[in-house]
Design a protein around this motif. Sequence first.
Motif, PDB file in Angstrom:
ATOM      1  N   CYS A  73      37.108  32.055  36.400  1.00 30.58           N
ATOM      2  CA  CYS A  73      36.973  33.304  35.650  1.00 30.58           C
ATOM      3  C   CYS A  73      38.194  33.579  34.770  1.00 30.58           C
ATOM      4  O   CYS A  73      38.207  34.563  34.058  1.00 30.58           O
ATOM      5  CB  CYS A  73      36.739  34.476  36.615  1.00 30.58           C
TER       6      CYS A  73
ATOM      7  N   GLY B 149      42.843  31.971  43.132  1.00 23.31           N
ATOM      8  CA  GLY B 149      42.205  32.591  41.973  1.00 23.31           C
ATOM      9  C   GLY B 149      42.094  31.676  40.787  1.00 23.31           C
ATOM     10  O   GLY B 149      41.224  31.856  39.926  1.00 23.31           O
TER      11      GLY B 149
ATOM     12  N   CYS C  24      38.332  35.707  43.555  1.00 25.16           N
ATOM     13  CA  CYS C  24      37.637  36.115  42.323  1.00 25.16           C
ATOM     14  C   CYS C  24      37.212  37.585  42.400  1.00 25.16           C
ATOM     15  O   CYS C  24      37.328  38.319  41.420  1.00 25.16           O
ATOM     16  CB  CYS C  24      36.426  35.232  42.087  1.00 25.16           C
TER      17      CYS C  24
ATOM     18  N   CYS D  33      38.568  29.782  40.487  1.00 23.59           N
ATOM     19  CA  CYS D  33      37.286  30.486  40.428  1.00 23.59           C
ATOM     20  C   CYS D  33      36.612  30.374  39.070  1.00 23.59           C
ATOM     21  O   CYS D  33      35.453  30.737  38.932  1.00 23.59           O
ATOM     22  CB  CYS D  33      37.459  31.958  40.817  1.00 23.59           C
TER      23      CYS D  33
ATOM     24  N   THR E 124      38.200  31.310  47.704  1.00 24.76           N
ATOM     25  CA  THR E 124      38.112  31.340  46.240  1.00 24.76           C
ATOM     26  C   THR E 124      37.211  32.483  45.787  1.00 24.76           C
ATOM     27  O   THR E 124      37.536  33.194  44.830  1.00 24.76           O
ATOM     28  CB  THR E 124      37.588  29.998  45.713  1.00 24.76           C
TER      29      THR E 124
END
Length: 88
Positions: A87, A82, A8, A85, A4
């Motif tokens: 974000c 992704g 990111c 993460c 992960t």
Amino acid sequence: MILTLLACALLAGLALVAYLSWSFSPRMTVASAGLLSLFLAHGAWKIFRDPTKRRGHRGLAAATTTGFTLTAATAVFLLLYGAGCGCM
């Protein structure tokens, strides 16, 4: 957790490259994206088409097929790891 974090970092790196490329030259960014799209489309076409007996341009076909495969694998990796993460 390591995958992960790697996803990111890869996603942040891709976003940084896109931002810096756009701030340097928007026209060149669009032209490069178009050429990359043609490259990947040719690779996908070579993978999913019926095989023929022709033997021309095998180097180009190998390069575009490899590029498409690596891009597809990266996209699957980012989709799987992704999203977690935080974000996005």
